[in-house]
Write a protein that holds these residues in place. Structure first.
Motif, PDB file in Angstrom:
ATOM      1  N   LEU A  97       7.261  31.324  25.925  1.00 47.55           N
ATOM      2  CA  LEU A  97       6.275  32.412  26.624  1.00 47.55           C
ATOM      3  C   LEU A  97       5.573  31.030  27.786  1.00 47.55           C
ATOM      4  CD1 LEU A  97       4.513  34.190  23.285  1.00 47.55           C
ATOM      5  CD2 LEU A  97       6.254  35.078  25.649  1.00 47.55           C
ATOM      6  N   GLU A  98       6.132  30.021  27.873  1.00 44.30           N
ATOM      7  CA  GLU A  98       4.790  29.279  29.102  1.00 44.30           C
ATOM      8  C   GLU A  98       4.852  29.984  30.444  1.00 44.30           C
ATOM      9  OE1 GLU A  98       7.397  25.328  29.524  1.00 44.30           O
ATOM     10  OE2 GLU A  98       5.771  24.677  30.207  1.00 44.30           O
ATOM     11  N   GLU A  99       5.644  30.812  30.854  1.00 46.80           N
ATOM     12  CA  GLU A  99       5.436  31.215  32.355  1.00 46.80           C
ATOM     13  C   GLU A  99       4.313  32.306  32.169  1.00 46.80           C
ATOM     14  OE1 GLU A  99       8.152  34.435  33.818  1.00 46.80           O
ATOM     15  OE2 GLU A  99       9.724  34.341  31.799  1.00 46.80           O
ATOM     16  N   PHE A 100       4.422  32.582  31.096  1.00 50.70           N
ATOM     17  CA  PHE A 100       2.596  33.237  30.813  1.00 50.70           C
ATOM     18  C   PHE A 100       1.543  32.947  30.481  1.00 50.70           C
ATOM     19  CE2 PHE A 100       6.412  35.700  29.959  1.00 50.70           C
ATOM     20  CZ  PHE A 100       7.039  36.936  30.624  1.00 50.70           C
ATOM     21  N   ALA A 101       1.828  31.269  30.594  1.00 54.71           N
ATOM     22  CA  ALA A 101       0.605  30.484  29.938  1.00 54.71           C
ATOM     23  C   ALA A 101      -0.272  30.967  30.467  1.00 54.71           C
ATOM     24  CB  ALA A 101       1.115  28.995  29.494  1.00 54.71           C
ATOM     25  N   TYR A 102      -0.473  31.432  31.864  1.00 47.24           N
ATOM     26  CA  TYR A 102      -1.439  31.736  32.602  1.00 47.24           C
ATOM     27  C   TYR A 102      -1.890  33.185  33.061  1.00 47.24           C
ATOM     28  CZ  TYR A 102      -0.319  25.920  33.763  1.00 47.24           C
ATOM     29  OH  TYR A 102      -0.434  25.237  33.054  1.00 47.24           O
ATOM     30  N   GLN A 103      -1.254  33.559  32.009  1.00 45.74           N
ATOM     31  CA  GLN A 103      -1.701  35.287  32.348  1.00 45.74           C
ATOM     32  C   GLN A 103      -2.232  35.578  31.104  1.00 45.74           C
ATOM     33  OE1 GLN A 103       1.671  37.474  34.154  1.00 45.74           O
ATOM     34  NE2 GLN A 103       2.395  35.577  34.726  1.00 45.74           N
ATOM     35  N   PRO A 104      -3.663  35.701  31.058  1.00 49.36           N
ATOM     36  CA  PRO A 104      -4.573  35.233  29.382  1.00 49.36           C
ATOM     37  C   PRO A 104      -3.930  36.934  28.909  1.00 49.36           C
ATOM     38  CG  PRO A 104      -5.803  34.556  31.312  1.00 49.36           C
ATOM     39  CD  PRO A 104      -4.247  34.801  31.526  1.00 49.36           C
ATOM     40  N   GLU A 105      -4.104  38.369  30.227  1.00 47.24           N
ATOM     41  CA  GLU A 105      -3.962  39.393  29.381  1.00 47.24           C
ATOM     42  C   GLU A 105      -2.236  39.868  29.545  1.00 47.24           C
ATOM     43  OE1 GLU A 105      -6.548  41.811  29.308  1.00 47.24           O
ATOM     44  OE2 GLU A 105      -7.751  40.626  31.007  1.00 47.24           O
ATOM     45  N   LYS A 106      -1.963  39.611  29.825  1.00 52.16           N
ATOM     46  CA  LYS A 106      -0.468  39.329  29.640  1.00 52.16           C
ATOM     47  C   LYS A 106       0.564  38.935  28.649  1.00 52.16           C
ATOM     48  CE  LYS A 106       3.544  40.888  31.146  1.00 52.16           C
ATOM     49  NZ  LYS A 106       4.740  40.963  32.349  1.00 52.16           N
ATOM     50  N   GLU A 130      -9.933  40.793  19.760  1.00 51.77           N
ATOM     51  CA  GLU A 130     -11.845  39.730  20.160  1.00 51.77           C
ATOM     52  C   GLU A 130     -11.216  38.409  21.279  1.00 51.77           C
ATOM     53  OE1 GLU A 130     -14.366  39.112  16.630  1.00 51.77           O
ATOM     54  OE2 GLU A 130     -15.021  41.466  16.398  1.00 51.77           O
ATOM     55  N   TYR A 131     -10.458  38.349  21.230  1.00 54.69           N
ATOM     56  CA  TYR A 131      -9.656  37.356  21.715  1.00 54.69           C
ATOM     57  C   TYR A 131      -8.840  37.264  23.098  1.00 54.69           C
ATOM     58  CZ  TYR A 131     -12.215  34.250  18.559  1.00 54.69           C
ATOM     59  OH  TYR A 131     -13.355  33.917  17.939  1.00 54.69           O
ATOM     60  N   LEU A 132      -9.059  36.279  24.249  1.00 48.83           N
ATOM     61  CA  LEU A 132      -8.174  36.313  25.120  1.00 48.83           C
ATOM     62  C   LEU A 132      -7.291  34.581  25.107  1.00 48.83           C
ATOM     63  CD1 LEU A 132      -7.768  38.083  27.814  1.00 48.83           C
ATOM     64  CD2 LEU A 132      -9.468  37.080  28.739  1.00 48.83           C
ATOM     65  N   PHE A 133      -5.963  34.757  24.951  1.00 41.62           N
ATOM     66  CA  PHE A 133      -4.798  34.152  24.906  1.00 41.62           C
ATOM     67  C   PHE A 133      -4.380  33.552  26.198  1.00 41.62           C
ATOM     68  CE2 PHE A 133      -4.010  33.273  20.235  1.00 41.62           C
ATOM     69  CZ  PHE A 133      -4.843  34.556  19.568  1.00 41.62           C
ATOM     70  N   GLY A 134      -4.177  31.820  26.644  1.00 43.31           N
ATOM     71  CA  GLY A 134      -4.120  31.210  27.582  1.00 43.31           C
ATOM     72  C   GLY A 134      -4.195  29.864  28.257  1.00 43.31           C
ATOM     73  N   ARG A 135      -3.706  29.117  28.435  1.00 43.71           N
ATOM     74  CA  ARG A 135      -3.527  27.809  29.270  1.00 43.71           C
ATOM     75  C   ARG A 135      -5.459  27.640  29.830  1.00 43.71           C
ATOM     76  NH1 ARG A 135      -3.561  25.090  26.238  1.00 43.71           N
ATOM     77  NH2 ARG A 135      -1.607  24.133  25.795  1.00 43.71           N
ATOM     78  N   GLY A 136      -6.129  26.481  29.454  1.00 43.24           N
ATOM     79  CA  GLY A 136      -7.058  26.522  30.488  1.00 43.24           C
ATOM     80  C   GLY A 136      -8.460  27.708  30.060  1.00 43.24           C
ATOM     81  N   THR A 137      -8.121  29.289  29.383  1.00 43.55           N
ATOM     82  CA  THR A 137      -8.718  30.023  29.119  1.00 43.55           C
ATOM     83  C   THR A 137     -10.294  29.885  28.280  1.00 43.55           C
ATOM     84  OG1 THR A 137      -8.036  30.384  27.117  1.00 43.55           O
ATOM     85  CG2 THR A 137      -7.833  31.667  28.600  1.00 43.55           C
ATOM     86  N   MET A 138      -9.992  28.934  27.228  1.00 38.86           N
ATOM     87  CA  MET A 138     -11.397  27.769  26.669  1.00 38.86           C
ATOM     88  C   MET A 138     -11.541  26.741  27.307  1.00 38.86           C
ATOM     89  SD  MET A 138     -10.866  26.467  23.117  1.00 38.86           S
ATOM     90  CE  MET A 138     -12.339  25.487  22.259  1.00 38.86           C
ATOM     91  N   ASP A 139     -10.511  25.699  27.540  1.00 40.57           N
ATOM     92  CA  ASP A 139     -10.641  24.755  28.430  1.00 40.57           C
ATOM     93  C   ASP A 139     -10.124  24.066  29.684  1.00 40.57           C
ATOM     94  OD1 ASP A 139     -11.221  22.590  28.513  1.00 40.57           O
ATOM     95  OD2 ASP A 139      -9.662  21.058  26.740  1.00 40.57           O
ATOM     96  N   MET A 140     -11.002  24.326  30.702  1.00 44.94           N
ATOM     97  CA  MET A 140     -12.445  25.184  30.607  1.00 44.94           C
ATOM     98  C   MET A 140     -12.802  25.872  31.989  1.00 44.94           C
ATOM     99  SD  MET A 140     -15.216  22.498  31.869  1.00 44.94           S
ATOM    100  CE  MET A 140     -16.287  23.095  32.012  1.00 44.94           C
ATOM    101  N   LYS A 141     -11.751  26.375  31.639  1.00 46.86           N
ATOM    102  CA  LYS A 141     -11.633  27.688  33.730  1.00 46.86           C
ATOM    103  C   LYS A 141     -13.030  28.892  33.108  1.00 46.86           C
ATOM    104  CE  LYS A 141      -7.932  26.217  35.197  1.00 46.86           C
ATOM    105  NZ  LYS A 141      -6.069  27.078  36.234  1.00 46.86           N
TER     106      LYS A 141
END
Ligand SMILES: [Zn+2]
Length: 544
Positions: A97-106, A130-141
């Motif tokens: 799923l790496e290519e989607f790590a930067y597409q939170p909704e998908k 209740e959560y949106l997943f993805g690289r940088g969503t939380m830390d810290m964009k």
């Protein structure tokens, strides 16, 4: 009044997803390109169209830069500095799923089909929606996006306060971005006649234990330092082991004593630092041979709350003294039983004393030359360079061997805390009261943010001994530096208020939607209004 672009939870969510889609792993091309994309986004605001000079990129290193955006009210001098970092950690752990790590909704949708691969807590959160997943969503964009939204709102509504948004690279590795930015903060303060009232970071809330759903605000940030040692033995042949002493043997005595050492743990205001651990221990002998290894390096991680580098070096030196005595004793016992003459005692040397010794012997130019030639090797990181410099000097000063050479390897994050500051206390009280009133959310104060943050580089408090000891014992000082004197001039309290999320640095990194897009932006907005209202003599408690 003009309409806000980022004034609703939905608009913030769209902005976050766009900002997350700009990949920006530390030390990649994405990290270099990221700040100009934020700049372009802010240029769309009417305020920065009118005041283009208030928006600027500034160089860090390696083609990287940081961004500042100033909202300046014509009559205000009080200024709040918004701090964020825009680099993220890597994404290999996302697997297919790496290519989607930067597409939170998908990604949040795709993970539904991988439900059974996730830990239970993440499964529940995914199912809840209740959560949106993805690289940088939380830390810290999200922290950055919240600051962008607040700058927009302040400029449209003309809040009577100044806001300086600062977003930097490299927080996840060396904090080169923030260390470069502090000088600019001081410069902007003078150019625009700003009074810094508060350094407000937007790092996410980190759970204190698994499953923890508490919301925290942080009135400080934990420090981190890496006392390290080069162990320099005496070489011999494996057939005559006692006519030398191996570096791994010497190292074992210190590593035993450093790992989990209670004297390096601090407890302040009821919070306790994690114990020290060994981050690395390795021989510097590069190939296998029957010559015994006589150089070893070890790197220890130590967390700080009130201590500075000087105090850590003193404790480290005591621990190393014990280790050397035990090592010498054990070695002498064996020599006695084997009727062999010992080669001498292991001594403990601070790097600064090794350097002084080398300067006396060969001159300052020689020592500077050693450093310069090692610094040219861009393939070595700061840790590697630190050990190589100490090692090269020891090769030329073998009269000091066998020895443990004590040094600091970068990075160093000084501890910072503003729990006693009255403005911070008012801010914390404000957030506690309004989170409960408006959202039914109980808030707890934590005195030291446990995730390491760029707040370490402002509001530096030290009479001077701490930083002199750090400089003198850091072999790469110069190529790595911390602007302690500038940091000491940036005296304003620190605070961290950010969105709730979970599993930073893991493939289940996720952001709590309501916390990020509704609760925290409203609380921070209200808190800022309370700050400027209290200064204009109006009532502090504003209902936003
Ligand atoms: Zn972070």
């Amino acid at each position: 009044m003009e309409e806000l672009k980022w004034g609703t939870p939905g608009a913030l969510r769209t902005l976050l997803c766009e900002v997350v889609s700009w990949k920006s792993m530390t030390l990649t091309v994405g990290e270099r390109e990221f700040p100009s994309k934020v700049q372009a986004k802010l240029q769309e605001l009417a305020y920065f169209k009118k005041n283009p000079d208030y928006l600027a990129l500034h160089d860090v290193d390696l083609g990287r830069s940081f961004l500042t955006a100033l909202y300046k009210h014509p009559e205000a001098i009080d200024t709040i500095v918004f701090i964020s970092h825009f680099d993220t950690v890597n994404t290999e752990e996302y697997g297919d799923l790496e290519e989607f790590a930067y597409q939170p909704e998908k990604l949040s949708k795709l993970l539904l089909s991988k439900m059974d691969e996730l830990p239970e807590d993440a499964q529940n959160d995914l199912k809840s929606g209740e959560y949106l997943f993805g690289r940088g969503t939380m830390d810290m964009k999200m922290g950055l996006v919240m600051h962008m939204g607040l700058i927009e709102k302040a400029s449209v509504e003309q809040w009577p306060i100044n806001l300086l948004l600062l977003t930097v690279p490299d927080e996840e590795v060396n904090s080169a971005g923030m260390r470069a930015a502090v000088t600019k903060l001081l410069e902007l303060k003078e150019v625009h006649q700003l009074t810094y009232k508060l350094f407000l970071n937007g790092e996410p809330v980190f759970s204190q234990e698994p499953g923890d759903r508490n919301y925290y605000v942080y009135s400080g940030s934990i420090g981190k330092i890496m006392p390290s040692a080069l162990f320099y033995g005496k070489e011999t042949h494996v057939g005559e082991p006692l006519s030398g002493i191996t570096a791994p043997y010497i190292a074992s005595f210190l590593t035993q004593r450093m790992e989990w050492n209670l004297s390096l743990q601090e407890t302040v205001m009821g919070e306790t630092t994690p114990l020290p651990v060994t981050l690395q221990q390795k021989d510097l002998k590069l190939e296998y041979s029957t010559q015994t290894p006589y150089r070893t390096a070890a790197l220890y991680n130590v967390f700080l709350m009130e201590r500075n580098a000087e105090e850590i070096m003193n404790i480290f030196e005591n621990v190393a003294g014990d280790a050397a005595r035990a090592c010498n004793h054990a070695y002498w016992e064996v020599c006695k039983s084997q009727a062999v003459e010992p080669i001498g005692d292991v001594r403990v040397v601070r790097y600064e004393d090794l350097q002084i010794h080398a300067i006396h012997k060969f001159g300052r130019d020689f020592v500077e030359g050693v450093k310069a030639s090692i610094n040219q090797h861009t393939e070595w990181d700061d840790r590697e360079k630190s050990f190589r410099i100490a090692d090269t000097l020891m090769i030329q000063c073998q009269e000091l061997a066998p020895a443990m050479v004590l040094l600091f390897a970068p990075p160093y994050y000084p501890a910072v805390n503003s729990s006693e500051d009255s403005l911070v206390q008012q801010c914390v009280d404000y957030v506690k009261k309004h989170a409960l009133d408006q959202f039914g959310l109980p808030v707890q104060q934590v005195h030291y943010f446990n995730g390491i943050s760029d707040l370490s580089y402002v509001n530096y408090q030290d009479a001077g001994e701490g930083w002199t000891t750090f400089k003198a014992n850091t072999p790469v000082w110069g190529s790595y530096s911390i602007p302690f004197d500038v940091m000491a001039e940036l005296q304003a309290p620190v605070l961290n208020v950010g969105p709730f999320g979970k599993d930073a640095h893991k493939r289940t990194e996720r952001l709590h939607i309501k916390s990020a897009f509704e609760e925290v932006p409203a609380l921070v907005e209200g808190m800022i209004k309370a700050i400027y209202s209290s200064h204009s003599g109006r009532v502090v408690q504003i209902n936003s």
